[in-house]
Enzyme design. Structure first.
Site, mmCIF file in Angstrom:
data_model
loop_
_atom_site.group_PDB
_atom_site.id
_atom_site.type_symbol
_atom_site.label_atom_id
_atom_site.label_comp_id
_atom_site.label_asym_id
_atom_site.label_seq_id
_atom_site.Cartn_x
_atom_site.Cartn_y
_atom_site.Cartn_z
ATOM 1 N N LYS A 142 0.848 -1.208 0.000
ATOM 2 C CA LYS A 142 0.000 0.000 0.000
ATOM 3 C C LYS A 142 0.880 1.253 0.000
ATOM 4 O O LYS A 142 2.098 1.165 0.201
ATOM 5 C CB LYS A 142 -0.917 -0.024 1.220
ATOM 6 C CG LYS A 142 -0.175 0.053 2.559
ATOM 7 C CD LYS A 142 -1.075 -0.347 3.712
ATOM 8 C CE LYS A 142 -0.338 -0.226 5.036
ATOM 9 N NZ LYS A 142 -1.099 -0.830 6.150
ATOM 10 N N TYR A 159 18.238 29.585 9.062
ATOM 11 C CA TYR A 159 17.078 30.344 9.544
ATOM 12 C C TYR A 159 17.087 30.438 11.061
ATOM 13 O O TYR A 159 17.406 29.468 11.751
ATOM 14 C CB TYR A 159 15.790 29.651 9.121
ATOM 15 C CG TYR A 159 15.416 29.848 7.679
ATOM 16 C CD1 TYR A 159 15.227 31.130 7.154
ATOM 17 C CD2 TYR A 159 15.242 28.753 6.840
ATOM 18 C CE1 TYR A 159 14.867 31.310 5.821
ATOM 19 C CE2 TYR A 159 14.875 28.922 5.510
ATOM 20 C CZ TYR A 159 14.696 30.199 5.003
ATOM 21 O OH TYR A 159 14.340 30.363 3.700
#
Ligand SMILES: *Cc1c(COP(=O)(O)O)cnc(C)c1O
Length: 345
Positions: free
Chosen positions: A33, A242
């Site tokens: 899946k 950042y």
């Protein structure tokens, strides 16, 4: 920009399937899946069929179509979500086997595909999919008369071998499937490892095939190598990334590699949590993970690297998962579509 290289070792995948198969005396299916746990359902299904798998499981009928296209006629392809509205043509045209989850699904199936194969999913306590014992009791005789090919259920706590839920669900499964000869399936990867009591006629491993916990003996299947875009000197007290997420405490060499959280390398893997590898040498991630880039301290390497590995022999999906506060399943299924994929045998 040069993209990261995701290498998928189909030989290791096949070996993991055989190793799990060898732990049982019954048939072993393969769960493919979510596009083969992110590794491309068609490719992994073919490799697993080569190893000997004859039964495959997907979550949705649409996924089953992709697996059927890869495998061709013959292997069984079962659908956990059952027979949902709109699925009839997909099930019929691609010879899929819905695992029916409710009276509604049973009626839909009987009405639309009266001669079509099906299995029944039974709830034994997880309360996610499948018929409740009372619902099944009411429907059982009618359903059995239609000759289901499988009765299955799913364990909620199989990754914790001592959890009392395992025994409780086992007892419930034996009870609700008593007195008929339909093949039965309870175990996923965790259930295979719980031992013979849990194996019945068919096991359904997923994560263990792809190298993840709880199958501790799994061979690693994925490696991910990130190209270095540039390397710079950073002086003590200068910051990286950042939010000035990291501050150099010594003269440092910082490499910027080409992959980030948009490639499934979660932002939680930032500063202090994880390392990349230059061969055998560990190089810590510094600063925050950006969308397309990660910064890495390569000061201790004799030469600037051309690429650094974030997944490989030293660091599997579970180590990344622990660092990011998630599970190997999510690391795998998040692996980016931007990575160049190479399948090796
Ligand atoms: C995902 C899933 C599996 C496979 O589980 P793993 O833990 O990946 O081995 C088996 N059965 C059902 C019903 C599932 O949803």
């Amino acid at each position: 920009m040069s993209t990261a290289k995701l290498t998928i070792d189909l030989t290791a995948l096949a070996e993991n399937w055989r190793a799990l198969d060898a732990r049982t005396g019954c048939e072993t299916a393969a769960v493919v899946k979510a596009d083969g746990y992110g590794l491309t359902a068609g490719k992994v299904s073919l490799a697993l069929a080569g190893a000997g798998a004859r039964q495959f499981f997907v979550a949705a009928a649409e996924e089953g179509v992709a697996v059927r296209k890869a495998l061709g006629p013959g292997p069984g392809i079962s659908v956990f979500s059952g027979h949902m509205e709109g699925d009839t043509a997909l099930i019929r045209d691609h010879d899929l086997i819905p695992m029916l989850n409710s009276v509604d699904q049973m009626l839909r199936h009987m009405e639309n595909l009266p001669n079509g194969r099906f299995g029944v999913q039974l709830d034994t306590g997880m309360n996610r999919l499948g018929m409740e014992p009372a619902e099944w009791a009411a429907l059982r005789d009618i359903a059995l008369a239609q000759k289901p090919v499988l009765l299955m259920s799913h364990l909620a706590c199989a990754d914790e071998p001592d959890h009392p839920m395992n025994r409780q669900q086992l007892r419930s499964f034996i009870e609700v499937t008593a007195n008929n000869s339909v093949p039965r399936s309870l175990a996923a990867t965790g259930g295979v490892l719980l031992g013979r009591d849990y194996h019945f006629d068919l096991t359904r491993p997923g994560i263990g095939l792809y190298g993840g916990r709880p199958f501790a003996d799994a061979k690693p299947v994925v490696s991910l190598s990130l190209p270095v875009i540039q390397v710079r000197d950073v002086a003590p007290d200068e910051t990286v990334g950042y939010g000035n997420g990291w501050t150099a405490t010594r003269p440092s060499r910082i490499a910027t590699v080409a992959a980030g959280y948009a490639d499934g390398l979660h932002r939680a893997l930032g500063s202090g949590n994880i390392a990349l590898y230059a061969g055998d040498v560990l190089c810590p991630v510094v600063g925050r993970v950006s969308m397309d880039m990660i910064t890495v301290d390569v000061t201790d390497l004799p030469d600037d690297p051309g690429a650094l590995d974030i997944l490989g022999p030293h660091q599997g999906v579970d180590i990344l998962a622990d660092a990011a506060g998630t599970i190997g399943y999510e690391i795998l299924t998040s692996l980016g579509r931007r990575h160049a994929r190479e399948y090796v045998t």
